[in-house]
Design a protein around this motif. Sequence first.
Motif, PDB file in Angstrom:
ATOM      1  N   ALA A  66       0.948  -0.990   0.179  1.00 23.91           N
ATOM      2  CA  ALA A  66      -0.207   0.039   0.096  1.00 23.91           C
ATOM      3  C   ALA A  66       0.571   1.413  -0.104  1.00 23.91           C
ATOM      4  O   ALA A  66       0.740   2.359  -0.645  1.00 23.91           O
ATOM      5  N   ALA A  67       1.458   1.352   0.829  1.00 23.62           N
ATOM      6  CA  ALA A  67       3.141   2.272   0.706  1.00 23.62           C
ATOM      7  C   ALA A  67       3.591   2.235  -0.260  1.00 23.62           C
ATOM      8  O   ALA A  67       3.632   4.030  -1.124  1.00 23.62           O
ATOM      9  N   LEU A  68       3.529   1.851  -1.649  1.00 20.90           N
ATOM     10  CA  LEU A  68       4.797   1.290  -2.494  1.00 20.90           C
ATOM     11  C   LEU A  68       3.629   2.206  -3.953  1.00 20.90           C
ATOM     12  O   LEU A  68       3.947   2.698  -4.449  1.00 20.90           O
ATOM     13  N   CYS A  69       2.503   1.653  -3.462  1.00 18.70           N
ATOM     14  CA  CYS A  69       1.323   2.427  -4.499  1.00 18.70           C
ATOM     15  C   CYS A  69       0.998   3.902  -4.215  1.00 18.70           C
ATOM     16  O   CYS A  69       0.585   4.386  -5.008  1.00 18.70           O
ATOM     17  N   HIS A  70       1.471   4.124  -2.574  1.00 19.33           N
ATOM     18  CA  HIS A  70       1.057   5.486  -1.887  1.00 19.33           C
ATOM     19  C   HIS A  70       2.019   6.446  -3.009  1.00 19.33           C
ATOM     20  O   HIS A  70       1.589   7.565  -3.523  1.00 19.33           O
ATOM     21  N   ALA A  71       3.551   5.977  -2.926  1.00 18.59           N
ATOM     22  CA  ALA A  71       4.213   5.946  -3.602  1.00 18.59           C
ATOM     23  C   ALA A  71       4.481   6.860  -5.011  1.00 18.59           C
ATOM     24  O   ALA A  71       5.386   8.231  -5.402  1.00 18.59           O
ATOM     25  N   ASP A  72       3.637   5.886  -5.565  1.00 18.32           N
ATOM     26  CA  ASP A  72       3.924   5.805  -6.970  1.00 18.32           C
ATOM     27  C   ASP A  72       2.758   6.704  -7.448  1.00 18.32           C
ATOM     28  O   ASP A  72       2.875   6.816  -8.933  1.00 18.32           O
ATOM     29  N   GLY A  73       1.801   7.261  -6.678  1.00 15.12           N
ATOM     30  CA  GLY A  73       0.652   8.069  -7.305  1.00 15.12           C
ATOM     31  C   GLY A  73      -0.381   7.204  -7.504  1.00 15.12           C
ATOM     32  O   GLY A  73      -1.423   7.872  -8.136  1.00 15.12           O
TER      33      GLY A  73
END
Length: 371
Positions: A147-154
């Motif tokens: 989830a954090a990776l998806c958020h960081a990727d926009g």
Amino acid sequence: MTKKAHAPSVVGAHHGPTELPLVDIAGYNLEVEDDDGFIGDRASQTAFRRLLDERRRRLRDEGHADPLGRLPSAKLGKKTLDRALRGKAGRQAAELLRGSVEVFADELAQVVRRFMRQKSWKGVRRVVIGGGFSESEVGERTILQAAALCHADGVPVELARLRHEADDGGLIGWVHLAPPHFAEHADALLALDIGGTNVRCGIVEFRRGKAKDLSHARVARRIKWRHADDEPSRTALVDGLVNMLQEMIAWSRRHRIRLAPFVGIACPGLIREDGTIARGAQNLPGNWAADSFHLPTALREQLPLIGEAPTQVLMHNDAVVQGLSELPFMRDVKRWAVLTVGTGLGNASYVNRKPAPKEGKKNGKKGRGAS
């Protein structure tokens, strides 16, 4: 060869429906290819165990002791891996697990990003992660990191864990697929969830008196068979399913639970309207996609009457059913999806329908009462 025709199991209903009163199933069993095959194969529980084995082998090749011992990763239980993640098996084991989680979380995030580009996933704002993997601490940390990776990727999507136990989700979803009159005239229905490793059979209570939207539906009793250990033939697996259902029918009678004359089957693969499987059931023993094989009929012919009516049987994809267990709690988003991290990676996406206008209202305006 002429395809064998199968009679419908439920009058006026068909298997694998994609249009329901409250939601449309935009797609399921989505197969997105990459250079090494299907991208979903990289985010299954099988893939995680393979990744863990590779990292353990690398340690041994470098002359280090394997901190997880001799057993292959496929034989290590969730509790063993969770203990190692918490540091209960030593610092090296904890570092090994944490590193594996980081790599696997990246794989899961990549799958979400690729799926979000597909037509059936356009506009998805929430993805529920189900399957047995999500119930472990290893799975929880993987989901949080993905989830954090998806958020960081926009990527504008929220990842959430299934609110039910994974063993229950693939059963509870059937209360939203069964013909609605069963919930009005019976206490519960029978459901099967068939996976590549386990089969779950349960009695699912509607509990419509507590919530008309069936958000309080629950599994009153469940039994589980790890059939992969027994390596049954297709015929032996079907016989085992019949035995499990018969046991549940007898238990319901003893406990005075009024069962609907209905069985819902959640099964891997693309389910045709006639109840045959087009593809995607390769993890099950034998050829389940054969035109001559029809599981709903095979079960119905061997089951006793439930009440005074013949038992009716419907089948749908297992990820679809598990996702539908979340339906009452997804009304705040238009489009949502589910990924089930099990032996393979199941997937389904949904589009909520607008609720029917309340009586006395039209076009959003309050109507006048009759004079």
